[in-house]
Design an enzyme around this catalytic site. Structure first.
Site, PDB file in Angstrom:
ATOM      1  N   LEU A 167      37.600  54.863  36.622  1.00 57.43           N
ATOM      2  CA  LEU A 167      38.135  53.545  36.938  1.00 57.43           C
ATOM      3  C   LEU A 167      39.486  53.445  36.238  1.00 57.43           C
ATOM      4  O   LEU A 167      39.653  53.959  35.129  1.00 57.43           O
ATOM      5  CB  LEU A 167      37.215  52.428  36.434  1.00 57.43           C
ATOM      6  CG  LEU A 167      35.866  52.243  37.134  1.00 57.43           C
ATOM      7  CD1 LEU A 167      35.082  51.127  36.455  1.00 57.43           C
ATOM      8  CD2 LEU A 167      36.036  51.952  38.617  1.00 57.43           C
ATOM      9  N   ASP A 168      40.440  52.787  36.866  1.00 53.89           N
ATOM     10  CA  ASP A 168      41.733  52.579  36.222  1.00 53.89           C
ATOM     11  C   ASP A 168      41.548  51.801  34.922  1.00 53.89           C
ATOM     12  O   ASP A 168      40.573  51.053  34.754  1.00 53.89           O
ATOM     13  CB  ASP A 168      42.674  51.800  37.138  1.00 53.89           C
ATOM     14  CG  ASP A 168      43.032  52.574  38.394  1.00 53.89           C
ATOM     15  OD1 ASP A 168      42.960  53.815  38.371  1.00 53.89           O
ATOM     16  OD2 ASP A 168      43.384  51.918  39.400  1.00 53.89           O
ATOM     17  N   ARG A 169      42.505  51.944  34.017  1.00 53.84           N
ATOM     18  CA  ARG A 169      42.404  51.301  32.703  1.00 53.84           C
ATOM     19  C   ARG A 169      42.081  49.818  32.822  1.00 53.84           C
ATOM     20  O   ARG A 169      41.209  49.298  32.116  1.00 53.84           O
ATOM     21  CB  ARG A 169      43.718  51.480  31.932  1.00 53.84           C
ATOM     22  CG  ARG A 169      43.712  50.801  30.563  1.00 53.84           C
ATOM     23  CD  ARG A 169      45.050  50.935  29.875  1.00 53.84           C
ATOM     24  NE  ARG A 169      46.098  50.223  30.604  1.00 53.84           N
ATOM     25  CZ  ARG A 169      47.382  50.242  30.280  1.00 53.84           C
ATOM     26  NH1 ARG A 169      47.788  50.947  29.240  1.00 53.84           N
ATOM     27  NH2 ARG A 169      48.270  49.565  30.983  1.00 53.84           N
ATOM     28  N   THR A 171      40.851  48.135  35.374  1.00 50.71           N
ATOM     29  CA  THR A 171      39.744  47.802  36.275  1.00 50.71           C
ATOM     30  C   THR A 171      38.456  47.808  35.464  1.00 50.71           C
ATOM     31  O   THR A 171      38.198  48.729  34.697  1.00 50.71           O
ATOM     32  CB  THR A 171      39.644  48.821  37.423  1.00 50.71           C
ATOM     33  OG1 THR A 171      40.835  48.775  38.206  1.00 50.71           O
ATOM     34  CG2 THR A 171      38.452  48.511  38.322  1.00 50.71           C
ATOM     35  N   ARG A 272      43.853  49.245  45.405  1.00 53.64           N
ATOM     36  CA  ARG A 272      45.126  48.586  45.081  1.00 53.64           C
ATOM     37  C   ARG A 272      46.180  48.894  46.141  1.00 53.64           C
ATOM     38  O   ARG A 272      46.931  48.000  46.583  1.00 53.64           O
ATOM     39  CB  ARG A 272      45.579  49.030  43.699  1.00 53.64           C
ATOM     40  CG  ARG A 272      44.604  48.670  42.599  1.00 53.64           C
ATOM     41  CD  ARG A 272      44.866  49.430  41.303  1.00 53.64           C
ATOM     42  NE  ARG A 272      46.176  49.090  40.742  1.00 53.64           N
ATOM     43  CZ  ARG A 272      46.712  49.704  39.699  1.00 53.64           C
ATOM     44  NH1 ARG A 272      46.077  50.724  39.109  1.00 53.64           N
ATOM     45  NH2 ARG A 272      47.896  49.327  39.235  1.00 53.64           N
TER      46      ARG A 272
END
Length: 341
Positions: A167-169, A171, A272
């Site tokens: 997961l992105d930082r 998110t 995104r």
């Protein structure tokens, strides 16, 4: 075999960490550490760098390639400086592990990890926004990987401490982490076969227009004009990979919209990029055209549902995690109802 269904709500078991120390490589005060290895039958005929990645899993392949280039690897008493050199079963070698910021990043650090479910084979965690998953330039410590190494001594034996997806930082939400190599290989296979269902709640700019459900089928690759971000690309002109997302409107008003996104592929920044491509950048996602609003300063994206067949038991598992307070408060500030998710 009849399959059963297990649905688990993300009420954390607790913020767990046993503080176990692990030997991850040379300490800053040490010039180097020499480690001996034996090439297993399963690695016969492999490239040297790939074999080392399996034999010394706590270090990345790129770091191991740097050590090979520097003459720090010997096999059968002969220094090898080519990553593509072939190794053979039964060969004995040694590698000099020299300290770098990258090598020293893979150390256990007790962190408050919210564990939703755990068994002998895997863990489900609810990652908070702001937590980086892997060590990388600018984030060599304090990552989820560091926390997993402190949480479970067995994690040091697995590539990437058992992490099978990211997961992105900024998110938040659910991730599955393997606890054994067999479970890790099986989970990677399930993800590649698109048999792990991942759903997200997002909050985006602009009132939703058109049908409640929209299937976005648009390839994603590096943005040709800005290599620091991703973009929808034409595969006849630029490199990239097919990407598909089902986006469903949950609520909408003049302020913006709440949506549910179901990943059908797993590309970098996929939701995104796809949301921005249809004119609905996520709130506070400045990289893709969003702006801070409703008190939210991180991208408005939360992985709320994770479902898959357990790789060891064959039981159909489903995990649910409600949005964290910052996203709930932002939705309320705009008068959006996300509960249809």
């Amino acid at each position: 075999m009849e399959k059963t269904l297990s649905i688990i709500s993300a009420t954390p078991l607790g913020s767990l960490s046993d503080g176990v120390e692990h030997e991850e490589g040379p300490e800053p005060s040490e010039p180097s550490e020499t480690r001996d290895f034996l090439v297993h039958e399963s690695l016969h005929g492999q490239r040297l760098d790939r074999a080392l990645a399996a034999l010394v899993p706590e270090f990345s392949r790129s770091y191991l390639q740097q050590l090979i280039d520097a003459g720090a690897v010997a096999v059968q008493g002969r220094v090898l400086t080519k990553s593509a050199a072939t190794v053979h079963a039964g060969e004995i070698g040694s590698i000099e592990l020299r300290p770098t910021p990258q090598s020293q990043a893979f150390k256990p650090e007790p962190l408050p990890i919210a564990v939703v479910h755990e068994d002998e084979h895997l863990r489900i965690i609810d990652k908070p926004a702001g937590l980086v998953v892997h060590p990388a330039p600018g984030h060599w410590s304090g990552t989820l990987l560091n926390g997993l190494l402190a949480l479970d001594p067995r994690a040091a034996l697995l590539p990437r401490a058992g992490i099978v997806h990211r997961l992105d930082r900024d998110t938040s939400g659910l991730m599955v982490v393997a606890r054994t190599r067999a479970a890790m290989d099986a989970l990677v296979g399930l993800i590649a076969a698109r048999e792990v269902k991942r759903q997200y709640i997002a909050m985006a700019h602009r009132s939703w227009q058109g049908a409640d459900a929209r299937h976005v089928d648009a390839a994603i690759g590096r943005d040709p004009r800005n290599r620091l971000r991703m973009a929808v690309v034409d595969l006849t002109r630029h490199s990239g990979k097919p990407a598909r997302t089902l986006i469903e409107s949950l609520d909408s008003n003049d302020e913006g919209c709440a949506v549910r996104c179901t990943l059908e592929t797993g590309r970098t920044h996929q939701i995104r990029v796809h949301m921005a491509s249809i004119g609905h950048p996520l709130v506070a996602d400045s990289l893709y055209g969003g702006t801070a609003a409703a008190g939210l300063e991180r991208q408005a994206l939360h992985a709320f549902r994770l479902a898959f067949i357990h790789p060891a038991t064959g039981v159909q598992m489903e995990f649910l995690a409600p949005p964290p307070p910052d996203l709930v408060q932002a939705m309320q500030a705009w008068g959006l109802d996300y509960n249809r998710a």
